[in-house]
Enzyme design. Structure first.
Site, PDB file in Angstrom:
ATOM      1  N   CYS A  29       0.828  -1.212   0.000  1.00 30.21           N
ATOM      2  CA  CYS A  29       0.000   0.000   0.000  1.00 30.21           C
ATOM      3  C   CYS A  29       0.864   1.266   0.000  1.00 30.21           C
ATOM      4  CB  CYS A  29      -0.970  -0.016   1.170  1.00 30.21           C
ATOM      5  SG  CYS A  29      -2.361   1.095   0.930  1.00 30.21           S
ATOM      6  N   HIS A  33      -4.060  -5.603   1.472  1.00 28.76           N
ATOM      7  CA  HIS A  33      -3.961  -5.946   2.880  1.00 28.76           C
ATOM      8  C   HIS A  33      -4.643  -7.287   3.084  1.00 28.76           C
ATOM      9  CE1 HIS A  33      -2.642  -1.878   3.668  1.00 28.76           C
ATOM     10  NE2 HIS A  33      -3.694  -1.412   3.023  1.00 28.76           N
TER      11      HIS A  33
END
Lengths: 476, 235
Positions: free
Chosen positions: B94, B192
């Site tokens: 991310c 995630h």
């Protein structure tokens, strides 16, 4: 109440009944029909019933309205209360939100109007809102009748419902979802606002902590004649309350620092030295506390030490109690009386209560996010009782379960553990890598039954807890 | 290399640990330990120098200010960059994919320099991409579909030196079409979950890169069941 264990009505604030359906339901009064079939049959009558009903009903609602409310609000309140009652009777929900939702649709200013003339306290933060609100409401009841929203119905529709049910209460203590705080504080002109703590929670739904801090900061700066009661051991809360014209700082001793390595105001590192902290780049620093939480006791601004002797377990409930005492004091309640009253809080919407089942005494604990789980694992640490861990990931829980990896489940090594809930397998993976032996039993009641007879700790997140609590209550 | 302890650097967990990405380091450590490979997690906190001697570097996701602070720290203490020249294995999640690139531009239109480790630029997209993702690994990198949960506003464009990690089937990833990046022994992803508990094949690929040896499959029924559930839920 209709049958227990009803599935599929969804969390209260996701209540998806359309307004039209609701009005039609009100008209057809299918309150003694099973809700599933009622929902199915009333859907068909919405279109042709809605218009006629509105025409006749709007006049009837006004006649016996509370005198001090404008007609529009009074009508909205009346209709809202009817909806709550119907929602309960039909077994569709607890009625904590739907009435308020209807009233707000009819009168968007309802919250503002319903709080006029009352002394209002608003309680917000990531964890401990429901408990602190209940404690504060109990304490303020020393002064007079208090309107308060129970059971976590903590958005504007829940507030309107609670205020509508007690139109004459001179005091209101409102639990508020942190995302709604700016709107609710803006509309309800609070005398006191309590900011408990801010940490990561349901990142996909609520958003990131710093965004919340920023919106609270702006809302608090705009409040006039409001005393902010803020936790100075929480960097985010301190930043949010830093510019308020009147702040009471409370040292809670709470320990989640994982969201405040860097300053929310300037981005520079926060340095901790014991309980003290300061930003290395700007003047944000831990303020001198007015109230202090001190190992089962609290120290008042007058340096008086008062034993808490709470019924509720855990350090975080001591923190909640001191925050509530400070807020009660700001509302005008003498401190000793406030503490004596909040001591009696033992069962917060089913939390902490023990259910008896086939020789098992299962204590029900709610934990929704890493900070909450971390505290709860500390509470269950003393006795090595078997633990049932229940995880859902519905919208109200947050769909993303990444946070399970921020919880120190390693502390449960060596204990008898069952992974339960709709997302039991996600939890099982986390437990596997934490080297915690476990089995998977998705139904939490069956999981309790599979434990050895005796004490069992049950820790569940939001919707898992709500559903389990409702089923357990129905069985009793 | 298997004689010594594999060091897994957990990079700035106090800034870049918002989404449970600490779990990626745990998964690497345990999957090695359970196969008799000695491994340890070395947390590198904000304010501390970054060593260049670790075998694997794991970088997680973080909020905007934390991400800016993290890239500043990593540029001032370029241990990670030196480690890359020594063939270290790197996983960036991310924020990782954004700060490893040449630059990233925020919603406020301010462009921040990245670390220049992968040939990519990132910018703020119109809407936040939130939800389950499924993607097919690119170039047969590893077996099985890539699963994860994304929650980001950034969009990433890869240059010719970077390859995508996977092709998006469900979700957004970098741009709605490809997901993540691979350049040398650096792997980046928006996913995630965290990503390695969800994708043990990817974890084992990183372990094989770091140890230089093939590892035997590890049978973890909970992982198999969870993957099946997540893939079904996203499909």
């Amino acid at each position: 109440m209709r049958g227990p264990g009803r599935q599929g009505t969804g969390p209260a604030h996701r209540f998806e009944l359309s307004f039209g359906l609701l009005l039609a339901s009100a008209h057809t009064r299918k309150s003694d029909v099973d809700s599933d079939s009622a929902a199915a049959t009333t859907t068909g009558v919405v279109a042709h019933q809605e218009g006629r009903w509105c025409h006749a009903g709007s006049i009837a609602g006004v006649n016996d309205s509370p005198a001090r409310l404008p007609l529009r609000t009074a009508a909205a309140v009346k209709l809202g209360n009817l909806s709550s009652t119907l929602s309960q009777k039909m077994g569709l929900g607890a009625g904590g939100m739907i009435g308020g939702r209807v009233a707000l649709k009819l009168d968007p200013q309802a919250l503002n109007r319903l709080t006029q003339g009352r002394k209002v306290a608003v309680v917000t933060g990531t964890n401990g809102k429901t408990t602190s609100t209940m404690m504060l409401a109990r304490a303020v009841a020393a002064l007079g009748e208090v309107a308060t929203n129970h059971s976590g119905a903590n958005m504007p529709d829940g507030h309107v419902t609670a205020l509508s049910k007690q139109p004459d209460a001179p005091f209101a203590v409102l639990e508020c979802d942190e995302g709604y705080f700016p709107a609710v504080a803006g509309a309800s002109h609070p005398a006191v606002a309590v900011i408990l703590n801010l940490s990561r929670d349901q990142l996909d739904r609520v958003g990131e902590v710093r965004t919340i801090e920023r919106s609270l900061r702006d809302a608090i700066s705009a409040l006039q004649n409001c005393t902010i009661v803020a936790n100075c051991d929480d960097v985010m809360v301190t930043s949010a309350a830093w510019n308020a014209s009147k702040v009471i700082w409370v040292a809670t001793g709470t320990g989640w620092h994982h969201d405040s390595a860097s300053c929310p105001r300037c981005g520079n590192p926060i340095r901790w030295q014991g309980e003290h902290w300061h930003c290395t780049g700007c003047d944000l620093a831990r303020p001198h506390p007015n109230w202090i939480t001190a190992d089962e006791a609290m120290i008042t601004p007058e340096h008086q030490k008062l034993e808490l002797r709470l019924t509720l377990p855990g350090k975080f409930n001591q923190a909640n109690a001191v925050m509530a005492s400070a807020a009660a004091h700001a509302m005008g309640v003498p401190t000793e009386e406030a503490v004596a009253r909040l001591r009696g809080v033992s069962n917060v919407s089913g939390r902490y209560r023990t259910i008896q089942r086939n020789g098992r005494s299962a204590r029900l604990l709610l934990s929704k996010n890493p900070a909450g789980w971390s505290e709860t694992l500390t509470v269950v640490k003393e006795a090595n009782h078997p633990a049932v861990l229940v995880i859902n990931a519905q919208e109200a829980d947050g769909r993303d379960l990444s946070w399970l990896w921020d919880v120190p489940f390693e502390r449960l090594q060596g204990r008898t553990v069952i992974a339960s809930g709709e997302r039991a397998t996600d939890l099982a993976v986390r437990l596997t890598y934490a080297e915690v032996e476990h089995t998977i039993v998705p139904d939490p009641l069956k999981a309790i039954d599979q434990m050895p007879p005796g004490a069992v700790e049950v820790i569940a997140n939001y919707t898992a807890f709500r559903d389990l609590n409702a089923r357990a209550a129905a069985d009793e | 290399m298997s004689e010594s302890t594999i060091q897994i650097a957990l990079v700035l967990p106090d800034l870049l640990g918002t989404y449970g990405d600490f779990g990626n380091a745990v998964v690497l450590e345990k999957r090695m330990a359970w196969r008799g490979i000695k491994a340890e997690i070395v947390p590198i906190n904000y304010g501390e120098p970054v060593p260049d001697s670790c075998d694997i570097y794991v970088v997680g996701g973080g909020e905007d200010t934390a991400q800016t602070l993290a890239v500043k720290h990593l540029r001032e203490h370029p241990g990670l960059q030196r480690a890359v020249t020594k063939n270290a294995v790197v996983l960036g999640v991310c924020a990782g994919i954004q700060i490893f690139g040449e630059s990233f531009t925020r919603a406020d239109n301010i462009t921040h320099p990245g670390m220049g480790l992968i040939d990519s630029t990132s910018h703020a997209g119109g809407s936040r991409a939130i939800g389950e993702v499924l993607a097919e690994p690119a170039n047969g990198l590893f077996e099985g579909v890539l699963t994860g949960f994304e929650n980001h506003q950034g969009r990433t464009v890869l240059g010719p030196s970077a390859q995508p990690l996977a092709h998006v089937k469900v979700g957004t990833g970098n741009d709605g079409s490809v997901e993540g990046a691979v350049q040398g022994r650096i792997v980046c992803t928006y996913l995630h979950g965290p990503v390695l508990p969800r994708n043990p094949q990817l974890a084992d690929m990183l372990i094989e890169w770091a140890t230089g040896t093939k590892v035997a499959p590890l049978d973890l029924p909970a992982v198999t069941a969870m993957r099946a559930e997540r893939v079904k839920a996203a499909s």
